[in-house]
Design an enzyme around this catalytic site. Structure first.
Site, PDB file in Angstrom:
ATOM      1  N   HIS A   1       0.839  -1.239  -0.077  1.00 34.37           N
ATOM      2  CA  HIS A   1      -0.003   0.025   0.138  1.00 34.37           C
ATOM      3  C   HIS A   1       0.766   1.250   0.017  1.00 34.37           C
ATOM      4  O   HIS A   1       0.537   2.319  -0.708  1.00 34.37           O
ATOM      5  CB  HIS A   1      -0.958  -0.218   1.295  1.00 34.37           C
TER       6      HIS A   1
ATOM      7  N   HIS B   1     -10.123   3.690  -1.248  1.00 33.60           N
ATOM      8  CA  HIS B   1     -10.503   3.344   0.269  1.00 33.60           C
ATOM      9  C   HIS B   1     -11.202   1.727   0.189  1.00 33.60           C
ATOM     10  O   HIS B   1     -12.370   1.691   0.496  1.00 33.60           O
ATOM     11  CB  HIS B   1     -10.989   4.252   1.154  1.00 33.60           C
TER      12      HIS B   1
END
Length: 715
Positions: free
Chosen positions: A34, A82
């Site tokens: 990430h 998200h």
């Protein structure tokens, strides 16, 4: 997710000792997929990010692009995902995605002026997919409406393979009226203070970066809930206004939003960019919960927090402004020339080189398989049934249920509202109209990752051109499944190359973006999904509408099938999604840059009454969307291919134009793209559509009934 053995060995070799528990956790998060882009960074050099309009390119919290015009005015562009949080907690996951991209905008010295959301869910007829859909839309609308930033465009798609892992991609545009106000995330000077402003730090969002870097498990909705941040839009609104005040008084030297890996990520990345270090006193951080450990303070992803670099003599003034806006404020340390050091009540928890922490993660060398070419296996199609099925599909149905929940009028800039091909924002400070389009089509990239991604880029550019603007810059959000699976990584590589190649052909720099991998679950990987957010500019703020006026002739630009120059491919079409089958992907235009420029030129002509791009659902859907209660059309289609192929193939780069001067349109596109005369707009509010021996008559009410699938199911 513990630090991998190979990473642990590298850290030990660099430090000359075992890492402390806090150091190990920090490396685990900042070296995660990430944060470090370990599987995707080797591929991202395919993107061209340069141009005379590019002020700040990839690598900062947001990109900065100069607008044309006499006054020097900048916009910022950013996008983030998200995805995992929105599966576990759709409301808070989506809401905090909005909050995060807005703070990325603030950290560049910009004021947020527009949002776009591109959302992807499992099949609409599944109850769980609808639950996620409703929660995500509610979270976005609540947060965006409360902070006063309009959501003006976006996309929604449904596909079986998102059932276990939806995607929530949010883009934001900011405005920098005075270039002197711009700041970056790179620390400037040793000795400057680091000041934390905003919400108090709690235990929400712990381990969020590592959570986003692993496949979702069957128990993710319960086990991973502590990794989801909880948003507070009212504090975010105060933070937006306080940030403006700090910039007005030139009190900020650099800034960083506290997102992934919290304070540890933001503060270490600020100094690493400058080859500097920092000393952080974790016990000085204002806290929401008692007895928080130093590690919890370091990695908490509590929302609505900013880290500012401030000259020592300005610290008291920053604290005064924070107090004025009822925001917490802590002087947590300073920029140094040494290591990145974090202490808690005098105990050293972290003492590492910031650059090694931020940039030392090794890249992954993964196997990549090319996807197989699809065979041509078309179902027996009843064209009339196809019209009803495709118009009623949630993918092509009206998205009014979504965007009517968003306040798109706040800030009074929205000149072209949601529901059209692209939004138009009035940037009066520069005297230009700013067109904004965002989205992707998973049917396209599932069928053909490379060609589908090229089509995504062209379709977004066509959306902008149809409203009279030419592309200025783009940001992308590249979503994929588990890259350790060679077929999944091959599809991901295809969307990267396809998006990069088409943006290069369009001479549109890709100035920033986000990568989200490991979007995999027990139900399987997601389709490779390359969300692209594109902005373009035009003189003035007026643009032709999507809806027919009823007074002109209808022309279709760009479809070679109608003039016998190509065979329409149904690959990736909504028609095949409804009826089954496979086919080759449509052939895209050979010179898309000139095509887009010409579309924009014709859209701005006084004789042009309406324009609409043809893409998702094909020509039949585009024409149906243009019909109103007061204006319809009589259209006859013929060419190479069956009626179903001609009406439902989804080649982007096509535009339906209603005009009072069809000869001028044909002249403008001579040598650029074929132009087909479809028929005439009418004043009876009915679409009469003929193809071969098939004729369908649809009045505006029938079209609205077909296209109300989402509204009917959720109202």
């Amino acid at each position: 997710m513990p630090l991998a053995d190979s990473d642990h060995e590298l850290v030990v070799a660099e430090l000359g000792r075992e890492p402390t528990p806090a150091e190990a956790a920090l490396f685990e998060n900042l070296w995660s997929e990430h944060c470090a882009y370990r599987s995707s960074r080797p591929l991202l050099s395919a993107f061209d990010s340069e141009g005379e309009q590019v002020v700040v390119g990839p690598g900062d919290d947001a990109a900065v692009v100069a607008l044309p015009g006499e006054e020097e005015t900048y916009i910022t562009m950013g996008i983030e995902s998200h995805n995992h949080p929105s599966y576990v907690d759709p409301f808070d996951g989506a809401a905090t995605g909005v909050g995060g991209i807005v703070r990325d905008t603030l950290s560049m010295g910009a004021y947020p002026i527009a949002l776009a959301d591109s959302l992807y869910f499992g099949a609409f007829d599944r109850e769980h997919a609808r639950y996620l859909f409703e929660g995500v839309v509610e979270g976005i609308s609540h947060y965006g409406n409360c902070i006063g930033v309009p959501t003006v465009t976006g996309s929604v798609a449904f596909h079986n393979d998102y059932e276990g892992n939806p995607l929530v991609n949010v883009a934001c545009i900011g405005l920098v009226e005075d270039p002197e106000r711009m700041v970056t995330a790179q620390a400037q000077e040793p000795g400057n203070a680091l000041v934390l402003v905003g919400n108090a730090t709690g235990r929400d969002g712990l381990g969020g970066a590592s959570f986003a870097s692993e496949d979702l498990s069957e128990d993710a909705e319960t086990e991973d809930r502590p990794a989801v941040q909880v948003g507070d839009p009212y504090t975010e609104k105060l933070l937006i206004e306080a940030n403006e005040h700090l910039l007005d008084e030139s009190l900020v030297e650099s800034a960083r939003d506290l997102g992934a890996a919290g304070l540890g990520g933001a503060s270490s990345e600020m100094v690493a960019k400058a080859g500097l270090g920092a000393r952080i006193e974790l016990d000085e951080v204002h806290q929401r919960e008692p007895n928080m450990s130093g590690l919890e303070i370091l990695l908490s992803e509590s929302q609505e927090r900013m880290c500012y670099e401030v000259e020592p003599e300005n610290v008291d003034r920053v604290a005064e402004i924070a107090e004025r806006y009822d925001l917490g404020c802590s002087v947590i340390g300073e920029v140094t020339e040494g290591n990145y050091v974090c202490t808690d009540n005098g105990e050293t928890l972290v003492d590492v080189d910031a650059e090694f922490l931020g940039e030392g993660a090794p890249m992954n060398d993964l196997a990549m398989d090319d996807p197989a070419e699809p065979a041509r296996e078309l179902p027996d199609l009843d064209t009339k049934s196809g019209v009803e099925a495709v118009l009623s599909s949630p993918n092509t149905a009206s998205k009014q249920w979504v965007y009517r929940q968003y306040d798109h009028e706040v800030q009074t800039r929205t000149a072209r509202r949601p529901g059209d091909d692209a939004a138009i924002l009035a940037v009066r400070e520069a005297g230009v109209g700013l067109a904004f389009s965002s989205g992707a089509d998973p049917n396209w990239t599932d069928a053909a990752p490379y060609e589908g991604a090229r089509a995504v880029a062209l379709e977004n550019a066509t959306n902008i051109a149809a409203k009279g603007a030419t592309p200025l810059a783009a940001v992308n959000c590249l979503n994929g499944g588990n890259p350790e699976k060679s077929d999944v990584y091959g599809g991901f590589g295809g969307i990267v190359d396809g998006l990069a190649d088409m943006c290069s052909d369009l001479e549109t720099p890709v100035v920033g973006g986000n990568v989200s991998l490991y979007n995999d679950s027990p139900s399987g990987p997601i389709p490779p999904t390359p969300t692209l957010a594109v902005v373009g500019t035009k003189a003035g703020y007026d643009s032709p509408p999507l809806e027919l006026s009823g007074d002109g002739e209808l022309l279709l630009v760009g479809d070679k099938a109608l003039v016998g120059e190509a065979t329409p491919g149904l690959g990736g079409s909504e028609l095949l999604a409804q009826f089954g089958g496979t086919d080759t992907f449509p052939t895209l235009p050979e010179d898309p840059g000139v095509l887009i420029e010409t579309i924009a030129e014709v859209a701005n002509d006084d004789a042009t009454l309406a324009t609409h791009d043809v893409s998702h659902g094909g020509l039949a859907v585009a024409l149906a969307e243009m019909v109103t209660g007061e204006a319809g059309a009589t259209v006859e289609v013929s060419g190479e291919g069956s009626p179903a192929e001609l009406l439902f193939h989804e080649q982007p780069g096509r535009v339906v134009i209603e005009t009072t001067d069809p000869e001028a349109v044909e002249e403008a596109f001579d040598g650029v793209a074929p132009v087909s005369r479809l028929g005439n707009a009418t004043a009876d509010g009915t679409l009469s559509l003929s193809a071969g021996e098939m004729t369908v008559h649809l009045d505006a009410d029938t079209v609205a009934d077909y296209r109300s699938t989402i509204e009917d199911a959720l109202s």
